[in-house]
Design a protein around this motif. Structure first.
Motif, mmCIF file in Angstrom:
data_model
loop_
_atom_site.group_PDB
_atom_site.id
_atom_site.type_symbol
_atom_site.label_atom_id
_atom_site.label_comp_id
_atom_site.label_asym_id
_atom_site.label_seq_id
_atom_site.Cartn_x
_atom_site.Cartn_y
_atom_site.Cartn_z
ATOM 1 N N GLU A 280 0.890 -1.156 0.000
ATOM 2 C CA GLU A 280 0.000 0.000 0.000
ATOM 3 C C GLU A 280 0.926 1.202 0.000
ATOM 4 O O GLU A 280 1.785 1.341 0.883
ATOM 5 C CB GLU A 280 -0.896 -0.009 1.240
ATOM 6 N N ARG B 209 1.368 11.480 1.703
ATOM 7 C CA ARG B 209 0.800 12.412 2.675
ATOM 8 C C ARG B 209 1.249 13.842 2.374
ATOM 9 O O ARG B 209 2.433 14.075 2.134
ATOM 10 C CB ARG B 209 1.277 12.055 4.089
ATOM 11 N N GLY C 256 -4.133 10.887 10.857
ATOM 12 C CA GLY C 256 -4.186 9.441 11.038
ATOM 13 C C GLY C 256 -2.959 8.863 11.708
ATOM 14 O O GLY C 256 -2.463 9.381 12.717
ATOM 15 N N SER C 257 -2.435 7.777 11.137
ATOM 16 C CA SER C 257 -1.356 7.030 11.793
ATOM 17 C C SER C 257 -0.063 7.834 11.869
ATOM 18 O O SER C 257 0.742 7.627 12.772
ATOM 19 C CB SER C 257 -1.128 5.686 11.102
ATOM 20 N N ASP D 27 -4.178 13.059 2.421
ATOM 21 C CA ASP D 27 -3.342 11.905 2.090
ATOM 22 C C ASP D 27 -4.162 10.922 1.270
ATOM 23 O O ASP D 27 -5.384 11.084 1.122
ATOM 24 C CB ASP D 27 -2.764 11.230 3.356
ATOM 25 N N LYS E 147 -4.039 6.515 -0.355
ATOM 26 C CA LYS E 147 -3.356 5.235 -0.535
ATOM 27 C C LYS E 147 -3.544 4.795 -1.974
ATOM 28 O O LYS E 147 -4.643 4.951 -2.530
ATOM 29 C CB LYS E 147 -3.975 4.211 0.412
ATOM 30 N N SER F 123 -10.150 5.543 0.171
ATOM 31 C CA SER F 123 -8.687 5.406 0.229
ATOM 32 C C SER F 123 -7.967 6.754 0.262
ATOM 33 O O SER F 123 -6.750 6.812 0.066
ATOM 34 C CB SER F 123 -8.206 4.578 -0.963
ATOM 35 N N CYS F 124 -8.738 7.836 0.477
ATOM 36 C CA CYS F 124 -8.136 9.177 0.562
ATOM 37 C C CYS F 124 -8.610 9.849 1.852
ATOM 38 O O CYS F 124 -9.657 9.484 2.391
ATOM 39 C CB CYS F 124 -8.636 10.077 -0.572
ATOM 40 N N ARG F 125 -7.875 10.842 2.318
ATOM 41 C CA ARG F 125 -8.440 11.780 3.305
ATOM 42 C C ARG F 125 -8.728 13.080 2.565
ATOM 43 O O ARG F 125 -7.811 13.669 1.974
ATOM 44 C CB ARG F 125 -7.496 12.022 4.486
ATOM 45 N N ARG G 73 -14.712 5.413 10.123
ATOM 46 C CA ARG G 73 -13.718 4.987 11.125
ATOM 47 C C ARG G 73 -13.972 5.666 12.461
ATOM 48 O O ARG G 73 -13.812 5.080 13.511
ATOM 49 C CB ARG G 73 -12.296 5.339 10.657
HETATM 50 P P1 TMP Z 1 -3.336 6.062 7.909
HETATM 51 O O1 TMP Z 1 -3.134 7.457 8.394
HETATM 52 O O2 TMP Z 1 -4.334 5.287 8.694
HETATM 53 O O3 TMP Z 1 -2.011 5.334 7.779
HETATM 54 O O4 TMP Z 1 -3.934 6.143 6.434
HETATM 55 C C1 TMP Z 1 -3.276 6.834 5.396
HETATM 56 C C2 TMP Z 1 -4.135 6.862 4.153
HETATM 57 O O5 TMP Z 1 -4.311 5.557 3.617
HETATM 58 C C3 TMP Z 1 -5.546 7.403 4.378
HETATM 59 O O6 TMP Z 1 -5.899 8.193 3.262
HETATM 60 C C4 TMP Z 1 -6.414 6.184 4.429
HETATM 61 C C5 TMP Z 1 -5.694 5.206 3.549
HETATM 62 N N1 TMP Z 1 -5.806 3.827 3.993
HETATM 63 C C6 TMP Z 1 -6.365 2.870 3.162
HETATM 64 O O7 TMP Z 1 -6.788 3.175 2.049
HETATM 65 N N2 TMP Z 1 -6.429 1.587 3.600
HETATM 66 C C7 TMP Z 1 -5.974 1.198 4.809
HETATM 67 O O8 TMP Z 1 -6.054 0.009 5.144
HETATM 68 C C8 TMP Z 1 -5.399 2.211 5.685
HETATM 69 C C9 TMP Z 1 -4.888 1.830 7.039
HETATM 70 C C10 TMP Z 1 -5.342 3.494 5.222
#
Ligand code: TMP
Length: 256
Positions: free
Chosen positions: A90, A94, A99-100, A175, A177, A201-203, A219
């Motif tokens: 993945e 960012r 998030g993480s 951000d 993915k 898959s985006c913020r 979430r």
């Molecule tokens: P994170 O801050 O949780 O690491 O996520 C970063 C970006 O990736 C956010 O835009 C959400 C996306 N993401 C996914 O598409 N699939 C996932 O399993 C996770 C954990 C995050």
């Protein structure tokens, strides 16, 4: 009755055998999961919206010469794609802390990053998709050094394109993915963008209000996910203003 051969079923999508060799049908489900599927809900209309938003983004990427697996949308929930060998990473890009990253490094959510940051996570549900470095990627053979270079160039191009696209819609791309795959074409292999790019898959934050318009609504139990995804689609010009996003029949989509 569905007679097609199912190749793979993930948390939010199913892949079926396509009509011609080298093609697959990507089907978007309404399922939403988070925290490695510990949290799960079915959200009416999500699959339809993600199919359409992802189609719009991938078609635009194809049009500006960023190679993707996308061929065309087939119906409300399905698109025709090229079969690729998915690289088990993945790739997260960012622009703003959230998030993480915020949790891991103690940076307040919303802080602009000094530059765009690319991270790799190893796609493995049993391990909870751990973050890995380029060293891990090459040492374990998930991708070759040249492939990592190609993936990083694609990630930067996709980030620049998406940032501009969303900026024009009054939305901040915090951000996202993405995933990549190997596409074989006459003995040649090239790396293309695969999977989906959608509010799952985006913020995406509203530029004026900072309101979340992405899967963080699920979430973080904020509610209003379909309304938020519909608003993203509307601002991109995919849904017309008059469409009721939560009508019984699901969102009405503008013909494209
Ligand atoms: P994170 O801050 O949780 O690491 O996520 C970063 C970006 O990736 C956010 O835009 C959400 C996306 N993401 C996914 O598409 N699939 C996932 O399993 C996770 C954990 C995050």
């Amino acid at each position: 009755m569905n007679r097609r051969r199912r190749i793979y079923e993930g948390k939010a999508k199913i892949l079926y055998e396509g009509p011609e060799p080298g093609t697959l049908v990507q089907h978007f489900k309404d399922d939403a999961t988070a925290f490695n599927a510990k949290k799960h809900e079915v959200i009416d209309g999500k699959g339809v919206l993600n199919n359409r938003i992802s189609e719009y983004i991938f078609q635009n990427l194809n049009d500006i010469g960023v190679p993707t697996h996308f061929l065309r949308r087939l119906n409300m929930r399905e698109q025709l794609i090229r079969e690729v060998e998915i690289i088990p990473l993945e790739i997260v890009v960012r622009n703003v802390a959230a998030g993480s990253l915020s949790t891991r490094l103690g940076i307040e959510e919303g802080t602009q990053l000094p530059r765009s940051i690319i991270e790799f996570y190893y796609k493995n549900d049993a391990l909870g998709d751990p973050m890995v470095s380029e060293e891990h990627v090459t040492a374990f053979g998930w991708a070759a050094p040249q492939e990592i270079d190609d993936i990083m160039s694609l990630a930067i191009r996709v980030n620049d394109f998406l940032s501009g696209l969303f900026l024009g819609a009054g939305i901040r791309l915090v951000d996202f993915k993405m995933e990549c795959g190997r596409l074989w074409e006459n003995e040649m292999v090239r790396i293309v963008v695969a999977d989906e790019i959608s509010p799952d898959s985006c913020r995406l934050w509203d530029m004026k209000t900072n309101e979340k318009m992405d899967k963080d609504r699920f979430r973080r139990d904020l509610g209003g996910l379909v309304e938020a995804y519909s608003e993203v689609a509307k601002r991109l010009g995919i849904l017309s203003e008059s469409d009721n996003p939560v009508a019984k029949s699901g969102p009405t989509l503008v013909k494209g």
